[in-house]
Design a protein around this motif. Sequence first.
Motif, PDB file in Angstrom:
ATOM      1  N   PHE A 193      -3.857  -7.216   4.801  1.00 27.95           N
ATOM      2  CA  PHE A 193      -4.072  -5.768   4.847  1.00 27.95           C
ATOM      3  C   PHE A 193      -5.438  -5.444   5.438  1.00 27.95           C
ATOM      4  N   GLN A 194      -6.477  -6.117   4.948  1.00 31.79           N
ATOM      5  CA  GLN A 194      -7.829  -5.860   5.434  1.00 31.79           C
ATOM      6  C   GLN A 194      -7.966  -6.176   6.924  1.00 31.79           C
ATOM      7  N   GLY A 237      -8.626   1.930  10.462  1.00 34.66           N
ATOM      8  CA  GLY A 237      -8.623   2.896   9.365  1.00 34.66           C
ATOM      9  C   GLY A 237      -9.158   4.263   9.763  1.00 34.66           C
ATOM     10  N   ALA A 263       0.583   3.694  13.403  1.00 40.53           N
ATOM     11  CA  ALA A 263       0.084   2.735  12.406  1.00 40.53           C
ATOM     12  C   ALA A 263       0.775   1.392  12.562  1.00 40.53           C
ATOM     13  N   ALA A 284      -5.581  -5.945   9.107  1.00 36.31           N
ATOM     14  CA  ALA A 284      -4.837  -4.920   9.833  1.00 36.31           C
ATOM     15  C   ALA A 284      -5.546  -3.575   9.803  1.00 36.31           C
ATOM     16  N   MET A 285      -6.038  -3.184   8.652  1.00 41.42           N
ATOM     17  CA  MET A 285      -6.576  -1.830   8.492  1.00 41.42           C
ATOM     18  C   MET A 285      -8.031  -1.702   8.915  1.00 41.42           C
ATOM     19  N   MET A 339       0.877  -1.166   0.000  1.00 40.58           N
ATOM     20  CA  MET A 339       0.000   0.000   0.000  1.00 40.58           C
ATOM     21  C   MET A 339       0.917   1.219   0.000  1.00 40.58           C
ATOM     22  N   LEU A 358      -6.610   6.200  11.895  1.00 38.21           N
ATOM     23  CA  LEU A 358      -5.484   6.726  11.114  1.00 38.21           C
ATOM     24  C   LEU A 358      -5.916   7.918  10.259  1.00 38.21           C
ATOM     25  N   ARG A 359      -7.071   7.814   9.615  1.00 43.53           N
ATOM     26  CA  ARG A 359      -7.563   8.937   8.802  1.00 43.53           C
ATOM     27  C   ARG A 359      -7.822  10.168   9.662  1.00 43.53           C
ATOM     28  N   LEU A 365       1.497  -6.323   9.506  1.00 40.79           N
ATOM     29  CA  LEU A 365       2.410  -5.434   8.797  1.00 40.79           C
ATOM     30  C   LEU A 365       3.789  -6.074   8.766  1.00 40.79           C
ATOM     31  N   MET A 382      -1.208  -2.032  13.565  1.00 37.63           N
ATOM     32  CA  MET A 382      -1.314  -3.094  12.559  1.00 37.63           C
ATOM     33  C   MET A 382      -0.713  -4.408  13.033  1.00 37.63           C
ATOM     34  N   PHE A 442       3.462   0.528   3.102  1.00 34.70           N
ATOM     35  CA  PHE A 442       3.143  -0.551   4.035  1.00 34.70           C
ATOM     36  C   PHE A 442       3.144  -1.856   3.238  1.00 34.70           C
TER      37      PHE A 442
END
Length: 137
Positions: free
Chosen positions: A103-104, A111, A61, A106-107, A36, A114-115, A69, A65, A95
């Motif tokens: 990824f899904q 998400g 992050a 972890a995020m 990513m 982080l945003r 990660l 994660m 990442f």
Amino acid sequence: MTTKSTLLALALIIVFAFAKNETAEYPKIEKGMIKMTIFYPNGEDVTFDMDYYINNHMAMAANLMGDDLKAMMIDKGLSGGAPDSPSPYVAVGYFYFESMEAFQNAMGPIGDKLRADVPNYTNIQPVIQFSEVQTAQ
């Protein structure tokens, strides 16, 4: 800036690599992994706090994660391809995960957190790209 110094500057763009890359605890980046990439485009009136990005945002992050990660890196833009031209990106974050599913995992739960932190270090709207790594280190 001479062409030679521009090429040297471009060669030195990668300025930070986190310990998550190539340690006994974390595997190296391998072909087939999912990357990513988060681009922060340069432009008029952009702000970017690199210290906060490295020491707070990306550290948070990585912590959130966990084991999903596998590696993380940050580039700080120095210049464009032409002498004395600005870098097209202020920064680029990477990442690395074993798969999209990793990824899904972890995020998904983090998400929004982080945003919500992005305004603490930049006014740039990041551009995100997912890639499959094609060469191994």
